[in-house]
Design an enzyme around this catalytic site. Sequence first.
Site, short mmCIF file in Angstrom:
data_model
loop_
_atom_site.label_atom_id
_atom_site.label_comp_id
_atom_site.label_asym_id
_atom_site.label_seq_id
_atom_site.Cartn_x
_atom_site.Cartn_y
_atom_site.Cartn_z
CE LYS A 197 -2.03 3.24 1.86
NZ LYS A 197 -1.50 4.35 1.20
CD GLU A 272 12.89 3.90 8.40
OE1 GLU A 272 13.45 5.37 7.85
OE2 GLU A 272 13.20 3.50 6.75
CB CYS A 306 13.11 8.85 8.65
SG CYS A 306 14.25 7.50 7.83
CD GLU A 405 9.91 13.65 11.92
OE1 GLU A 405 11.16 12.46 10.87
OE2 GLU A 405 8.52 13.70 11.51
#
Length: 511
Positions: A197, A272, A306, A405
Amino acid sequence: MDKATPKDGFQANRDRAAPLLAKLKSDGIGHMIGGKTVPSVSGQTFETKSPVDGAVLASVARGTAEDIDRAATAAATAFKSWRDMPAAARKKLLHRVADAIEDNADDIAVLECIDTGQAHRFMAKAAIRAAENFRFFADKCGEARDGLNTPSEEHWNISTRVPIGPVGVITPWNTPFMLSTWKIAPALAAGCTVVHKPAEWSPVTADLLAKLAKQAGLPDGVLNTVHGMGEEAGKALTEHPAIKAIGFVGESATGSAIMAQGAPTLKRVHFELGGKNPVIVFDDADLDRALDAVVFMIYSLNGERCTSSSRLLVQENIAEKFIEKLTARVKALKVGHPLDPATEIGPLIHERHLAKVCSYFDVAKKDGATIAAGGKPHDGPGGGHYVQPTLVTGAHARMRVAQEEVFGPFLTVIPFKDEKDAIEIANGVQYGLTGYVWTGDMGRALRVADALEAGMIWLNSENVRHLPTPFGGMKASGIGRDGGDYSFDFYMETKHVSLARGTHKIQRLGV
């Protein structure tokens, strides 16, 4: 012959992209289920638009639970024959997928640029890295089942590994093609079948990957792709009983939701997730190399990565001069069209993400920090989702811009006093993905690496990925590790077999 200029390269990239985009818009994007391109059962679609100019790239099939069920059933049907296929045959097929990726690397790169806004200088390499992912794990097919021999006095004890079954892979919109292969290749090498997906903001190259895999001869049902929204197709995938594990790359909050959704069916999960990664520069570092690494690790890939080092921790006695040089470099970064080879920063992926990144300009000011460079949207070619590369100074560790973030070309600078102070600041966030340490004192480098709460540390280096090594984070940055044999620990079950020598005493009951 004269060497091509960047302008020539820009036009060449546009020329390559034009027919691909025309075909994409004409054909649209369907699901790949059981080896066939199909629409959604509901007939619903959604539009995917380019961040460069807002142009509609394609109409995309909008998957629901029914489409996920079809894909999961196809993956379950194909699993036994794929699992039992000789490792050498699986290896050959995965190498053919890698060949197909390499043959189409230029097309993949330009499509990824238009679909995500990432600069061509990075996407050209990302396509090649995707092929390397498939080759690396193809070559490991033969050892995927390897275990240990741990003999005891009366038994031979051996372990082996078997594929866990059909798995779900949910991938993000930043460098989507490469990151998709990073998850899918080891799953296939392990003998699992996959339902993929992709992120709804970047469906284009996921569709291409599914088609290239089919063209390369991957059996029907081994790799299935269902497009759609996370709360619809994604949720259905994480809840489906035929799916034995979920590998996910994305935001920490989404990872938490996936864990809850998979709990009733006891799904194994690999996450992750986000990061607020520190790069620590001590006063005895090679400051020129450190500066290059600092700039690269936050402003490359639009800061949408990331592992970006979004917090610069610089020792107080060198901070002023280092920040002065850093500010000049940030102001000199070239923001432009992603197909222009000279571009270093392209448009952000989506208007909602642009709004999020820009919201931190006011956050920084309210926190009392200083915006030393950038801090505004950028008027780029096509009028897309451009933002100025931003540098925030005068910050301290408790500010929101030092804790949250941002996931854009946005760097926060925090001075520190000494080694102890640097470690305390670095660890004082909810995340723990990567850390970068710059110092000429290797003893200190090792002490800091040992103390940092992060899954990956680079000493005197930017992030240089080596495929056999473990990739993953601590705390809110994830669960589990990718890379090399670590990937097989997730996609396979370990099985213990004990062989008796026939000499041990068995207790006799009821005699």
